[in-house]
Design an enzyme around this catalytic site. Structure first.
Site, short mmCIF file in Angstrom:
data_model
loop_
_atom_site.label_atom_id
_atom_site.label_comp_id
_atom_site.label_asym_id
_atom_site.label_seq_id
_atom_site.Cartn_x
_atom_site.Cartn_y
_atom_site.Cartn_z
N HIS A 20 0.84 -1.20 0.00
CA HIS A 20 0.00 0.00 0.00
C HIS A 20 0.87 1.24 0.00
CE1 HIS A 20 -3.67 2.31 0.57
NE2 HIS A 20 -2.98 3.08 1.41
N SER A 21 0.60 2.15 -0.93
CA SER A 21 1.31 3.43 -1.03
C SER A 21 2.81 3.17 -1.22
CB SER A 21 1.01 4.30 0.19
OG SER A 21 1.36 5.64 -0.04
N MET A 22 3.67 3.59 -0.30
CA MET A 22 5.08 3.29 -0.42
C MET A 22 5.30 1.79 -0.59
SD MET A 22 8.28 3.98 2.23
CE MET A 22 7.81 2.65 3.36
#
Length: 263
Positions: free
Chosen positions: A95-97
């Site tokens: 998720h995200s990074m």
């Protein structure tokens, strides 16, 4: 910061590698996060899916360890740590990074070891070949960096909700800056698309990540691609957990059936 040798077990927080686990789901957290966000998944997904939360240094049980600011170094050392566990089918969720980390890890494993995940879930992040939708803040002085964190959507809001968290926030500042350095200094290099299935998942109310950002992940697989948009902002993986886990379970079911058939 200078890295030292770390036991492979430090990279995984209570991994669920039981005999029943037919596919291991290595899960990578967002900037400022930690592996503990995936612990509940271990109880909610079937035993055939072994959730293995990946813990980056500089947080939680690895708080005293130096953090990474160089993604290529992180990927190399992460691959070495996880390699002994990749002797059965596996998948990545990030998720995200974490989506960026898992993407580059999948490319590294292919290039260096000739192995690949059965599937990759890219959640809450624009496709890696696209420019970052926000302005860089990792280089700013502390006060301006904190102001940037408050206005961006990539850090849990709980950190800013009361004064009691201010001291905690100051302690986490170097780690947060390191995570944002990783993301904001990333330079995409063109390569062949991944040979595994890829699922992109976004949040309808995420102000920074659009449908187009998620659809653009299609470019990065030569296999199956699907996209889902869920209700919620950047942290829909918490608010829409049940729906997200349903997507993961239904997607991985085909790999579970295939693996059982081999045996």
């Amino acid at each position: 910061m200078q890295k030292t040798h770390v036991s492979p077990s430090r990279w995984l927080l209570s991994p669920k590698m039981t005999a029943e686990a037919e596919v291991l789901l290595f899960s990578f957290h967002y900037a400022g996060g930690h592996a503990g966000i995936y612990r509940e998944w271990q109880k909610k997904l079937p035993v055939q899916i072994g959730v293995c939360p990946v813990q980056l240094p500089g947080r939680s049980n690895r708080f005293m360890e130096p953090y990474y600011t160089d993604l290529s170094v992180m990927i190399r050392e992460l691959a070495e740590a996880l390699l002994p566990h990749l002797n059965r089918p596996f998948a990545f969720f990030g998720h995200s990074m974490g989506a960026l980390v898992s993407f580059e890890l999948a490319r590294y494993l292919r290039n260096q070891y000739g192995i690949k995940p059965r599937h990759m879930f890219a959640s809450g992040r624009h496709a890696p070949h696209l420019p970052d939708p926000g302005e860089a803040i990792h280089h700013l002085p502390d006060a301006e960096f904190l102001k940037g964190l408050r206005t961006l959507n990539g850090t849990p809001k709980e950190l800013f909700e009361n004064e009691e968290n201010e001291e905690i926030l100051q302690m986490l500042l170097p780690m947060l800056r390191a995570d944002f350095t990783i993301c904001e200094q990333y330079q995409y290099q063109e390569e062949e698309p991944l040979g595994c299935g890829l699922t992109a998942i976004g949040g309808w109310q995420d102000p920074d990540i659009t449908v187009a950002h998620m659809e653009a992940w299609r470019k990065h697989t030569s296999a199956s691609f699907q996209m889902h948009m869920l209700q919620g902002d950047h942290f829909f993986l918490h608010s829409e957990q049940e729906q997200l886990l349903a997507i993961i379970e239904s997607t991985l079911q085909s790999y579970l059936v295939g693996y059982r058939g081999i045996g």
